[in-house]
Design a protein around this motif. Structure first.
Motif, PDB file in Angstrom:
ATOM      1  N   ASN A 154      17.804 -18.270  -5.106  1.00  0.00           N
ATOM      2  CA  ASN A 154      17.228 -19.600  -5.337  1.00  0.00           C
ATOM      3  C   ASN A 154      18.265 -20.602  -4.864  1.00  0.00           C
ATOM      4  O   ASN A 154      19.260 -20.852  -5.538  1.00  0.00           O
ATOM      5  CB  ASN A 154      16.903 -19.798  -6.821  1.00  0.00           C
ATOM      6  CG  ASN A 154      16.127 -21.068  -7.072  1.00  0.00           C
ATOM      7  OD1 ASN A 154      16.307 -22.065  -6.387  1.00  0.00           O
ATOM      8  ND2 ASN A 154      15.254 -21.045  -8.087  1.00  0.00           N
ATOM      9  N   ILE A 156      18.108 -23.831  -4.468  1.00  0.00           N
ATOM     10  CA  ILE A 156      18.220 -25.075  -5.217  1.00  0.00           C
ATOM     11  C   ILE A 156      19.112 -24.879  -6.430  1.00  0.00           C
ATOM     12  O   ILE A 156      20.029 -25.670  -6.705  1.00  0.00           O
ATOM     13  CB  ILE A 156      16.839 -25.585  -5.632  1.00  0.00           C
ATOM     14  CG1 ILE A 156      15.955 -25.777  -4.378  1.00  0.00           C
ATOM     15  CG2 ILE A 156      16.960 -26.892  -6.411  1.00  0.00           C
ATOM     16  CD1 ILE A 156      16.504 -26.755  -3.385  1.00  0.00           C
ATOM     17  N   GLU A 157      18.856 -23.788  -7.193  1.00  0.00           N
ATOM     18  CA  GLU A 157      19.639 -23.518  -8.396  1.00  0.00           C
ATOM     19  C   GLU A 157      20.913 -22.728  -8.107  1.00  0.00           C
ATOM     20  O   GLU A 157      21.728 -22.522  -9.009  1.00  0.00           O
ATOM     21  CB  GLU A 157      18.773 -22.757  -9.405  1.00  0.00           C
ATOM     22  CG  GLU A 157      17.533 -23.518  -9.845  1.00  0.00           C
ATOM     23  CD  GLU A 157      16.676 -22.695 -10.793  1.00  0.00           C
ATOM     24  OE1 GLU A 157      17.088 -21.532 -11.051  1.00  0.00           O
ATOM     25  OE2 GLU A 157      15.631 -23.184 -11.257  1.00  0.00           O
ATOM     26  N   GLU A 229      11.102 -19.338   1.974  1.00  0.00           N
ATOM     27  CA  GLU A 229      10.346 -20.455   1.392  1.00  0.00           C
ATOM     28  C   GLU A 229      11.057 -21.759   1.725  1.00  0.00           C
ATOM     29  O   GLU A 229      12.296 -21.832   1.680  1.00  0.00           O
ATOM     30  CB  GLU A 229      10.229 -20.285  -0.127  1.00  0.00           C
ATOM     31  CG  GLU A 229       9.297 -21.284  -0.771  1.00  0.00           C
ATOM     32  CD  GLU A 229       9.115 -21.002  -2.255  1.00  0.00           C
ATOM     33  OE1 GLU A 229       8.558 -21.882  -2.943  1.00  0.00           O
ATOM     34  OE2 GLU A 229       9.524 -19.910  -2.732  1.00  0.00           O
ATOM     35  N   PHE A 230      10.208 -22.760   2.050  1.00  0.00           N
ATOM     36  CA  PHE A 230      10.711 -24.084   2.384  1.00  0.00           C
ATOM     37  C   PHE A 230      10.028 -25.116   1.500  1.00  0.00           C
ATOM     38  O   PHE A 230       8.918 -24.907   0.970  1.00  0.00           O
ATOM     39  CB  PHE A 230      10.441 -24.415   3.856  1.00  0.00           C
ATOM     40  CG  PHE A 230      11.132 -23.497   4.826  1.00  0.00           C
ATOM     41  CD1 PHE A 230      12.366 -23.823   5.358  1.00  0.00           C
ATOM     42  CD2 PHE A 230      10.542 -22.292   5.212  1.00  0.00           C
ATOM     43  CE1 PHE A 230      12.991 -22.974   6.256  1.00  0.00           C
ATOM     44  CE2 PHE A 230      11.177 -21.444   6.097  1.00  0.00           C
ATOM     45  CZ  PHE A 230      12.407 -21.786   6.632  1.00  0.00           C
ATOM     46  N   ASP A 231      10.661 -26.256   1.339  1.00  0.00           N
ATOM     47  CA  ASP A 231      10.016 -27.341   0.592  1.00  0.00           C
ATOM     48  C   ASP A 231       9.188 -28.190   1.532  1.00  0.00           C
ATOM     49  O   ASP A 231       8.985 -27.855   2.706  1.00  0.00           O
ATOM     50  CB  ASP A 231      11.087 -28.157  -0.134  1.00  0.00           C
ATOM     51  CG  ASP A 231      12.099 -28.771   0.827  1.00  0.00           C
ATOM     52  OD1 ASP A 231      11.873 -28.701   2.057  1.00  0.00           O
ATOM     53  OD2 ASP A 231      13.125 -29.307   0.364  1.00  0.00           O
ATOM     54  N   THR A 232       8.674 -29.307   1.008  1.00  0.00           N
ATOM     55  CA  THR A 232       7.794 -30.176   1.806  1.00  0.00           C
ATOM     56  C   THR A 232       8.532 -30.810   2.972  1.00  0.00           C
ATOM     57  O   THR A 232       7.912 -31.205   3.956  1.00  0.00           O
ATOM     58  CB  THR A 232       7.207 -31.269   0.906  1.00  0.00           C
ATOM     59  OG1 THR A 232       8.276 -31.988   0.281  1.00  0.00           O
ATOM     60  CG2 THR A 232       6.308 -30.654  -0.167  1.00  0.00           C
ATOM     61  N   LYS A 233       9.841 -30.895   2.840  1.00  0.00           N
ATOM     62  CA  LYS A 233      10.640 -31.484   3.924  1.00  0.00           C
ATOM     63  C   LYS A 233      11.177 -30.415   4.876  1.00  0.00           C
ATOM     64  O   LYS A 233      12.104 -30.672   5.632  1.00  0.00           O
ATOM     65  CB  LYS A 233      11.800 -32.272   3.330  1.00  0.00           C
ATOM     66  CG  LYS A 233      11.338 -33.457   2.496  1.00  0.00           C
ATOM     67  CD  LYS A 233      12.538 -34.222   1.954  1.00  0.00           C
ATOM     68  CE  LYS A 233      12.101 -35.411   1.107  1.00  0.00           C
ATOM     69  NZ  LYS A 233      13.266 -36.152   0.572  1.00  0.00           N
ATOM     70  N   ASP A 234      10.618 -29.206   4.761  1.00  0.00           N
ATOM     71  CA  ASP A 234      11.009 -28.095   5.640  1.00  0.00           C
ATOM     72  C   ASP A 234      12.472 -27.709   5.455  1.00  0.00           C
ATOM     73  O   ASP A 234      13.150 -27.285   6.392  1.00  0.00           O
ATOM     74  CB  ASP A 234      10.742 -28.446   7.103  1.00  0.00           C
ATOM     75  CG  ASP A 234      10.595 -27.176   7.961  1.00  0.00           C
ATOM     76  OD1 ASP A 234      10.270 -26.118   7.376  1.00  0.00           O
ATOM     77  OD2 ASP A 234      10.819 -27.254   9.182  1.00  0.00           O
ATOM     78  N   GLN A 235      12.944 -27.879   4.215  1.00  0.00           N
ATOM     79  CA  GLN A 235      14.292 -27.446   3.868  1.00  0.00           C
ATOM     80  C   GLN A 235      14.201 -26.119   3.117  1.00  0.00           C
ATOM     81  O   GLN A 235      13.328 -25.936   2.264  1.00  0.00           O
ATOM     82  CB  GLN A 235      14.999 -28.482   2.995  1.00  0.00           C
ATOM     83  CG  GLN A 235      15.272 -29.790   3.714  1.00  0.00           C
ATOM     84  CD  GLN A 235      16.216 -29.613   4.876  1.00  0.00           C
ATOM     85  OE1 GLN A 235      17.183 -28.872   4.787  1.00  0.00           O
ATOM     86  NE2 GLN A 235      15.908 -30.310   5.982  1.00  0.00           N
ATOM     87  N   ILE A 237      14.498 -23.317   0.496  1.00  0.00           N
ATOM     88  CA  ILE A 237      14.725 -23.325  -0.959  1.00  0.00           C
ATOM     89  C   ILE A 237      14.791 -21.918  -1.526  1.00  0.00           C
ATOM     90  O   ILE A 237      15.165 -21.738  -2.683  1.00  0.00           O
ATOM     91  CB  ILE A 237      13.610 -24.124  -1.692  1.00  0.00           C
ATOM     92  CG1 ILE A 237      12.243 -23.478  -1.405  1.00  0.00           C
ATOM     93  CG2 ILE A 237      13.628 -25.587  -1.291  1.00  0.00           C
ATOM     94  CD1 ILE A 237      11.111 -24.117  -2.175  1.00  0.00           C
ATOM     95  N   ARG A 238      14.461 -20.943  -0.707  1.00  0.00           N
ATOM     96  CA  ARG A 238      14.500 -19.564  -1.200  1.00  0.00           C
ATOM     97  C   ARG A 238      14.829 -18.637  -0.032  1.00  0.00           C
ATOM     98  O   ARG A 238      14.306 -18.803   1.061  1.00  0.00           O
ATOM     99  CB  ARG A 238      13.171 -19.167  -1.832  1.00  0.00           C
ATOM    100  CG  ARG A 238      13.177 -17.779  -2.461  1.00  0.00           C
ATOM    101  CD  ARG A 238      11.825 -17.471  -3.045  1.00  0.00           C
ATOM    102  NE  ARG A 238      11.762 -16.149  -3.617  1.00  0.00           N
ATOM    103  CZ  ARG A 238      10.638 -15.573  -4.086  1.00  0.00           C
ATOM    104  NH1 ARG A 238       9.495 -16.250  -4.036  1.00  0.00           N
ATOM    105  NH2 ARG A 238      10.681 -14.357  -4.592  1.00  0.00           N
TER     106      ARG A 238
END
Length: 815
Positions: A154, A156-157, A229-235, A237-238
């Motif tokens: 993860n 982000i964490e 996995e990417f976030d809405t900004k295509d960064q 996150i996983r």
């Protein structure tokens, strides 16, 4: 679970629709009698009451009996529980509409289809879940079997979930990334690879690194992963992936890398070939040694570089040896790319795989060309004279032994010629060693031309040469011919440094098997004959005889006993008086050495002194004589005879051995004045080393001793050197004195010598005076001192003392 609840609800609804009233077999036009049933609690069932009419029990029973009334309350329809008491108390009537029944049927059909669809969907979902569980099990088994672990990061964490952990104790306490326990050398590289993947520069992430374990050891891991996995900004996150313990693989890789580095760095060439002797690989040293590249050698035969007249036979022998023993080693000649021959020491071994099958041949060789060349140089140095190129002493003995063996087999005779150059030492010392070397080269060239092609010419050392004459038919005749050829070859002068030098040989000859049966005796007897040739006037050859052997044997015995003569107290000194012709008194003595050997008896000085000078024993003997003579003269001085002097003879070898220190020691231990010591040096000893002698004489003169030149006129007289030498006394040799008569030419020589001495302000002594005529002649021509048997023989210390202190006149005869 939701599917079960849906199915249950569907069943309830269907029952409610179909069985919410009474179904009577007999149709009534508008209504049906329905009984209300009290189920224990006397409650009206739901969905039943519409209208109620009371009927007597008999009527109802009759009705039911005749009309087959079916009572189906809802609860009874569901439970079919006949245990409840059934009491009919009232009747319900409901009007039944045919359209309603049609609706109910359609609705029931729809519900049934819905039920089937839900059931199929439930079955499909169950199958999918089963497949997922099976896939998960297979994935777990695959990870477990492969030893890989799975991780889910993860981002982000910054937390990591791991499964199938390689080292649970290491990872259980750390759900963070591994950078904190990663090897410092690996961390920058891994961070760079990770950042490249997270930024999209690489499609996958793959890195090898080390992590520190609990026991402070390092474990290698291989990480493979990808952003999932990417976030809405295509960064990202996983990120998920696997890790694998590759420590054992890294150990093997390091070993292989080390082996490869060693293979590439060693100086020995390595060739790898398959079982068909086809080359598959070579190392850089092979290219460096042979000049052939790896690409040029791959596919060639393993032994195709071997050259020689029997190349194919050599290859076959090597292959046969490898088949039988899986090993071969030996020296071979290889052909380089530049067509040069390379001498190599080749070792070939067959290596096998783990199953002991499908082996390879590994050949290792080193270039030994330089070593062989060095060995050849050493062989030449060990067997050949570097100056003349002739066989040296070692090779001569080998050739002589082989020549004797061949003569024995063929029953033939052979001869050894031992050659020594006359007066070579004088040329070498006076003109310089470079002149002596030129002379030796020219001598060797003339010797080779004077002998037959089958004869062996060797240089033993210094100016000594030997010749092996094989197949001598007439024994002495063949040897005489060769010896005369050698003497004639030396008749022409040698040109050395633009100067002419006349050099003659002295040759000794020994014959096999007439004189000896082994090489040592043959050489020794030829040496003995050579010394006899020198004694016969040089520039001649002499054959060995038994009498010569006896003489030589005695010389060797004398030489051996001389080394122990002083230690065994066999040496003694006698003193011959020297008389003044003017004062008619004894003015001094000459110390003369005598030797009585315990083994050989009394030995004449004329016999043992030359041997002592040749062997070097004269140095310690001369020092002993000098010390004893000084001590004796000091004793006479203590008795009041301070006018006496002591003359001691010095040899040429003593002049070259720090003679001044020896003189100082002798004068010091005896406390004798230096002017009381007179040192006599022969003319030949001085002229053999004129430069060194001049330096030594000047040093002795500084000590204050008296210097006398002995045996003047018998050597290489040089008036220029005589003027330069710091002599005080000139001593006329006994050969001139013994020939004095009225008409002799020797008289003129003596007169000239005395006149020369007077001009040079030198004192003159004549030795060997044996008659009155000689005495009168010397006195007439103003000779200063005399000594000889006419006056006195050499005397012991006691006899000398009696003679000195006698009341009778000190000289006999008329002065």
């Amino acid at each position: 679970m939701p599917q079960v609840l849906s199915l249950t609800l569907f069943c309830i609804m269907l029952c409610c629709i179909l069985f919410s009233g009474s179904v009577i077999a007999e149709q009534k036009p508008h209504s049906i009698l329905i009984n209300q049933v009290e189920l224990g609690v006397e409650q009206v069932l739901p969905y039943c009451p519409v209208s109620v009419s009371q009927l007597p029990d008999s009527e109802l029973s009759k009705y039911i009996s005749h009309n087959q009334l079916v009572y189906a309350p809802l609860f009874y329809a569901i439970t079919n529980n006949e245990g409840f008491p059934l009491q009919l108390k009232s009747y319900i009537t409901r009007d039944i509409n045919p359209y309603l029944w049609a609706f109910r049927i359609i609705l029931a059909i729809f519900l049934i289809r819905l039920m089937v669809k839900l059931k199929n969907r439930h079955k499909k979902e169950k199958s999918i879940q089963s497949s997922i569980r099976l896939s998960e099990e297979r994935l777990k088994l695959a990870l477990w079997a492969s030893g890989d672990g799975m991780w889910d990061w993860n981002i982000i964490e910054n937390s990591v979930f791991r499964t199938n952990i390689i080292n649970p104790k290491l990872f259980s306490e750390n759900n963070k990334t591994l950078l904190c326990i990663m090897h410092p050398e690996d961390k920058p590289r891994v961070q760079k690879q990770l950042e490249a993947h997270l930024s999209g520069e690489s499609r996958y992430f793959e890195a090898e690194y080390r992590i520190k374990q609990k026991d402070n050891t390092w474990m290698w891991l291989l990480d493979r992963g990808k952003v999932v996995e990417f976030d809405t900004k295509d960064q990202p996150i996983r990120m998920s992936g696997t890790h694998q313990d590759i420590t054992s693989r890294k150990i093997v890789e390091n070993d292989l890398k080390l082996s490869s580095q060693v293979l590439n760095s060693i100086n020995e060439a390595v060739i790898v070939a398959n079982t068909d002797y086809i080359i598959t690989s070579v190392n850089p040293a092979f290219t460096r040694i042979t000049g052939f590249s790896k690409e040029e050698m791959i596919g060639k035969h393993f032994l195709h570089l071997i050259i020689g007249t029997n190349c194919e036979n050599a290859q076959q022998k090597v292959e046969q040896q490898l088949v039988q023993h899986d090993h071969w080693v030996g020296e071979v000649s290889l052909n380089s790319r530049s067509k040069q021959c390379i001498l190599a020491w080749l070792e070939v071994n067959k290596v096998f795989d783990q199953q002991q099958e499908h082996g390879h041949f590994v050949g290792v060789f080193s270039d030994i060309t330089s070593r062989k060349q060095s060995e050849e140089k050493l062989r030449l140095l060990a067997n050949f004279d570097p100056l003349t190129g002739l066989p040296n002493r070692s090779l001569f003995h080998d050739n002589l032994a082989e020549a004797i063996r061949r003569a024995d087999i063929a029953h033939q005779s052979m001869a050894i010629l031992f050659i020594d150059l006359d007066h070579f030492k004088f040329i070498n010392d006076s003109m310089g060693h470079h002149i002596g070397d030129q002379l030796l080269k020219q001598v060797s060239s003339r010797l080779l031309k004077a002998v037959r092609s089958d004869d062996t010419v060797a240089r033993l050392g210094g100016d000594e040469f030997t010749i092996i004459l094989e197949n001598c038919g007439q024994k002495r005749t063949s040897s005489e011919v060769v010896a005369n050829n050698i003497i004639n070859a030396f008749k022409a002068p040698f040109v050395l440094d633009r100067k002419l030098f006349n050099v003659s040989p002295s040759i000794g000859v020994s014959l096999y098997p007439e004189d000896a049966h082994n090489s040592d005796d043959l050489l020794k007897y030829a040496d003995t004959a050579m010394y006899y040739a020198k004694s016969m006037g040089r520039d001649n050859f002499q054959f060995y005889s038994q009498s010569l052997n006896e003489t030589r044997s005695r010389q060797l015995q004398i030489e051996a006993n001389l080394k122990q003569a002083i230690k065994n107290n066999e040496m003694s000194i006698v003193y011959q008086p020297k008389f003044s012709l003017t004062s008619r008194k004894i003015i001094g003595f000459e110390a003369l050495l005598r030797w009585r050997s315990q083994e050989l008896g009394e030995i004449s000085p004329d016999e043992f002194i030359p041997i002592a000078e040749d062997s070097g024993s004269i140095v310690p003997i001369g020092q002993w004589v000098l010390e004893q003579a000084c001590l004796q003269l000091a004793q006479w001085h203590q008795q009041g005879l301070t006018h006496l002097t002591m003359a001691v003879n010095l040899s040429a070898k003593q002049l070259n051995n720090d003679i001044c220190s020896v003189i100082e020691i002798a004068l010091g231990i005896s406390n004798l004045p230096s002017r009381s010591l007179e040192l006599e040096i022969t003319e030949s000893a001085i002229m053999n080393h004129p430069t060194d002698s001049t330096r030594a004489l000047n040093q002795m003169k500084k000590l204050g001793v008296i210097l006398a030149i002995d045996d003047f006129g018998t050597g290489y007289s040089s008036l220029s050197y005589l003027n330069r030498f710091p002599f005080d006394t000139l001593k006329i040799d006994r050969e001139f004195v013994s020939d004095i008569d009225d008409n002799s030419n020797e008289n003129k020589i003596i007169i000239a010598i005395i006149g020369l001495a007077k001009i040079l302000n030198l004192n003159v002594i004549a030795e060997g005076v044996e008659n009155e005529q000689q005495m009168a002649f010397l006195k007439q021509h103003h000779c200063d001192q005399v000594q000889g048997y006419l006056l006195s023989r050499p005397l012991s210390v006691e006899s000398c003392s009696r003679l000195i202190f006698a009341d009778t006149p000190t000289m006999v005869g008329s002065l």
